[in-house]
Design an enzyme around this catalytic site. Sequence first.
Site, short mmCIF file in Angstrom:
data_model
loop_
_atom_site.label_atom_id
_atom_site.label_comp_id
_atom_site.label_asym_id
_atom_site.label_seq_id
_atom_site.Cartn_x
_atom_site.Cartn_y
_atom_site.Cartn_z
N HIS A 28 0.83 -1.21 0.00
CA HIS A 28 0.00 0.00 0.00
C HIS A 28 0.87 1.26 0.00
CE1 HIS A 28 -3.66 2.35 1.13
NE2 HIS A 28 -2.75 3.14 1.71
N GLU A 29 1.81 1.32 0.91
CA GLU A 29 2.64 2.52 1.02
C GLU A 29 3.59 2.65 -0.17
OE1 GLU A 29 1.92 4.75 3.04
OE2 GLU A 29 0.57 3.58 4.32
N HIS A 32 1.81 4.50 -2.87
CA HIS A 32 1.90 5.95 -2.68
C HIS A 32 3.27 6.47 -3.11
CE1 HIS A 32 -1.94 6.30 -0.75
NE2 HIS A 32 -1.59 5.66 0.37
#
Length: 455
Positions: A28-29, A32
């Site tokens: 997820h990170e 980003h």
Amino acid sequence: MEFFGILGGTAGYVVAFIVALSIIVAVHEYGHYIVGRWCGIHAEVFSLGFGKVLYTRTDKRGTEWQVAALPFGGYVKFMGDANAASAGVDGEAMAGLSEAEKRRTMPGAPLWARAATVAAGPVFNFILSFLIFSAIVTVRGVPSEPVQVGTLQPLPQQVRVLEAGDTILQIDGKEITDIGSLYDATAELDLTRPVAYRIERDGAEMIVEGTTPFPPLISSVSPNSAAIDAGLEVGDVITAIDEQPITAFKELQDIVREGEGKPVALKVWREGEVLDFTMTPRRTDLPTPEGGFETRYLIGINGGLAFEPATDRLGPLKALEYGVRQTWFIVTSSISGLYNMVSGAISSCNLSGPLKIATTAGQMASQGGQSFIWFVAVLSTAVGLLNLFPIPVLDGGHLVFHAYEAVTGKPPPEKLLNVLMAIGLTLILSLMVFALGNDLFCEGGIFWKIRSWFV
């Protein structure tokens, strides 16, 4: 997976949960981070975990990569952000920057770049999910057409009439063209008499008689179920329920359904040994193909064929299509479940908290690597979906702010933003407390189990 088993009990569950969550958070990170980098936004910190930093290094781009002590989340702090949640602007850091330098900050980047960077986290969670589902179906393969017998399952005192390599053409006169038609034909069998199989063996067609292709054989055990709490395992064969001998999985289903939650006593054959188990079926809300839910009492097992069907490999495009469909099914079922919980159509106990998720992680790990990896994909989809909810502090809330800016031409006022962030954080914490309460007090929860010991 053996490592989780060696740890055993609570420790194994916690480690499995941390491993699963760390994978999902990292993906997820990273979504980003990498999309932000592609969009020209500089990441100052990439952190797995919160709290005291255990390990850190700075790469050639000036991003600090770190691992922190509390492994229950993570964040990417972009240049110009006031904090790790990207809530507000660090005015002091932005002061004195040139226009070119401001372009490398999150607040100074174009709206499209900020929106893409925010959306990338949940999107990467979905990508992880459908890639895992695609990989698993590629490894497993799909049952061949026509249906061919592969490996025979070990069963107690079973008279073998099918052999490896047999092609099943008919069951009791019903044509068998694929695995779906085999399921359909089996559902209509008269279990009081032998089943007639028309098969092709070594190039010749013949008719043989035997028992149902669906014996009471356990192919999987559901996490947080009565069966897994009682100790049932994959490969167990149920020979009797409430002293009534059974030969088909359908008989077990019928007795449990008609009992409407009454305790059942099972005799189970396991590798030549007969064991006794007693358990109480649990009320379960199951999604239906039409999009709603039905409530049934279940002990939490799935049945398997008396043989492993021969399989064919899926091509890459078909496998990816399967992965996308499976991910979409989880998304739609989750949204439907939330709607039905809010409307009161199903119990709010269907909402799981950290304790139940950790228990599920450990139980899936105990059933093997493939089950655990499947669980990671399911949880990744759930995390991606949750982050898209339009709640401040979540990615979906930031996307709402970006939509507001796109319409009005300016971001929300700083004071309003701070108030909304506080409200969003309160909502998320309240939801976590409510879900934790479910883990403790709902059927199957910790205090529910303790109470059952004395009742």
